[in-house]
Write a protein that holds these residues in place. Sequence first.
Motif, mmCIF file in Angstrom:
data_model
loop_
_atom_site.group_PDB
_atom_site.id
_atom_site.type_symbol
_atom_site.label_atom_id
_atom_site.label_comp_id
_atom_site.label_asym_id
_atom_site.label_seq_id
_atom_site.Cartn_x
_atom_site.Cartn_y
_atom_site.Cartn_z
ATOM 1 N N VAL A 1 -0.621 -50.173 -13.085
ATOM 2 C CA VAL A 1 -1.865 -49.435 -13.367
ATOM 3 C C VAL A 1 -2.555 -49.094 -12.046
ATOM 4 O O VAL A 1 -3.000 -47.955 -11.828
ATOM 5 N N GLU B 1 -0.697 -46.197 -10.259
ATOM 6 C CA GLU B 1 -0.864 -44.917 -10.967
ATOM 7 C C GLU B 1 -2.251 -44.332 -10.678
ATOM 8 O O GLU B 1 -2.402 -43.142 -10.398
ATOM 9 N N SER C 1 4.751 -40.350 -13.254
ATOM 10 C CA SER C 1 3.825 -41.280 -13.900
ATOM 11 C C SER C 1 4.370 -41.722 -15.250
ATOM 12 O O SER C 1 5.000 -40.942 -15.964
ATOM 13 N N ASP D 1 -1.177 -53.906 -17.708
ATOM 14 C CA ASP D 1 -0.225 -53.170 -16.864
ATOM 15 C C ASP D 1 0.397 -51.981 -17.594
ATOM 16 O O ASP D 1 1.300 -51.342 -17.075
ATOM 17 N N PHE E 1 0.011 -48.628 -18.181
ATOM 18 C CA PHE E 1 -0.785 -47.450 -17.818
ATOM 19 C C PHE E 1 -0.782 -46.401 -18.936
ATOM 20 O O PHE E 1 -1.814 -45.769 -19.207
ATOM 21 N N SER F 1 -2.820 -40.013 -18.108
ATOM 22 C CA SER F 1 -3.026 -39.231 -16.879
ATOM 23 C C SER F 1 -3.933 -38.044 -17.152
ATOM 24 O O SER F 1 -4.844 -37.754 -16.365
#
Length: 407
Positions: free
Chosen positions: A174, A177, A376, A147, A149, A382
């Motif tokens: 996750v 996102e 985020s 989890d 991310f 990302s």
Amino acid sequence: MTATDTLGDVRGKRVLVRSDLNVPLDGTTITDDGRIRASVPTIKALADAGARVVVTAHLGRPKGAPEDRYSLAPVAARLGELLGAPVAFATDTVGESAQGVVAGLADGQVALLENVRFNAGETSKDDAERGAFADQLAALADAFVSDGFGVVHRKQASVYDVAQRLPHAMGNLVATEIDVLRRLTETPERPYVVVLGGSKVSDKLGVIDNLLGKADKLLIGGGMVFTFLKAQGHEVGKSLLEEDQIPVCLEYLKRAADTGVEIILPTDIVVADSFGDEASARVVAADAIPAESLGLDIGPESGKAFAAALADAKTVFWNGPMGVFEQAAFAEGTRAVAEALTKTGDLGGLSVVGGGDSAAAVRTLGFDEAAFGHISTGGGASLEYLEGKELPGITVLEARTDSGLEG
Ligand SMILES: Nc1ncnc2c1ncn2[C@@H]1O[C@H](COP(=O)(O)OP(=O)(O)O)[C@@H](O)[C@H]1O
Ligand SMILES: O=C(OP(=O)(O)O)[C@H](O)COP(=O)(O)O
């Protein structure tokens, strides 16, 4: 699909959850708890389902050995407040303390292990060393939920190797996102503008390569600016500089010119005599940074130019503060960009702010989170997703399908 849907009945099972709890600290005071809050729903859902939840996470970049300033102890306390139930804290990650704390958990209780990066195996490039540490982590649990991310781009023991050793599932954070970022990669509405800043310069210079083929404009602020300015032949004083990346920056500038992508660099810079010296803060032209000073923010003229470049954007991704926003004298560039992004939604566009410090910046500067399309928890993660790179922490979850818990 939630983690409990994938894993089946978790009651009485020890579930190891990799969260990203890498929050900014001032001493032992948490200055922004956004990542802890974002981690709560998955932890709570597992605890409510009767699991014995063992959370593992990192803080900062310790070098494989304990360092007091990177202890997760303050995070355990805050996590407990947010959960409304005490969180047992293990003073090591896989040793006697961890084993004792996990053995003492009742169904529905939560423990946090000390900083996983206090162990050299966590970040080792050697598969066997990483694997041996992952074996120790896996021995603490019956199942694994990914989890964190903000770390799925890291091939590290608690992110990657442990998933190969236990029944596993993707956590809700996750999954959420990835859903938002997918919109940005599949059909970004144009103009598509990417804003880059922050201090992880070598990590982020690399992503420009791929973004040049995707975004219409690239705005560069933060610590990355100075390698570009140096590449253009300007002096940057004592500012952050990656000398070996100068040829790379030159190549980016040339390719951007050839392909019609705009790279916008600041034209003025807020400098100081030493890091954090607010009293000496002053604005200079970007091509006239004095040898004895260092650049700590983009200047007011650049803030306006960046805002103008963002005014018609339909898709914006922003990672990395424009300056050392933690101090008022160097926060205005970040404020100008954040302000501009709040208007993207009014145009029917999508603005995404990514990264621990970037997200912390918009909140500590007083912006309403609802004014952005998505905030985020992962910056580097990302960016790598937007580049189209494989994220080890995601692919490892997809590799095995026999994830359910037995009996
Ligand atoms: N010119 C600069 N020189 C040094 N540090 C900077 C500069 N501009 C921004 N920073 C620092 O960058 C940090 C955030 O960088 P980074 O970790 O890359 O962002 P994120 O966590 O959002 O991905 C902040 O702590 C900020 O003070
Ligand atoms: O802060 C983080 O990432 P980010 O600064 O890219 O948002 C994550 O916790 C990952 O940390 P790392 O970049 O030390 O692996």
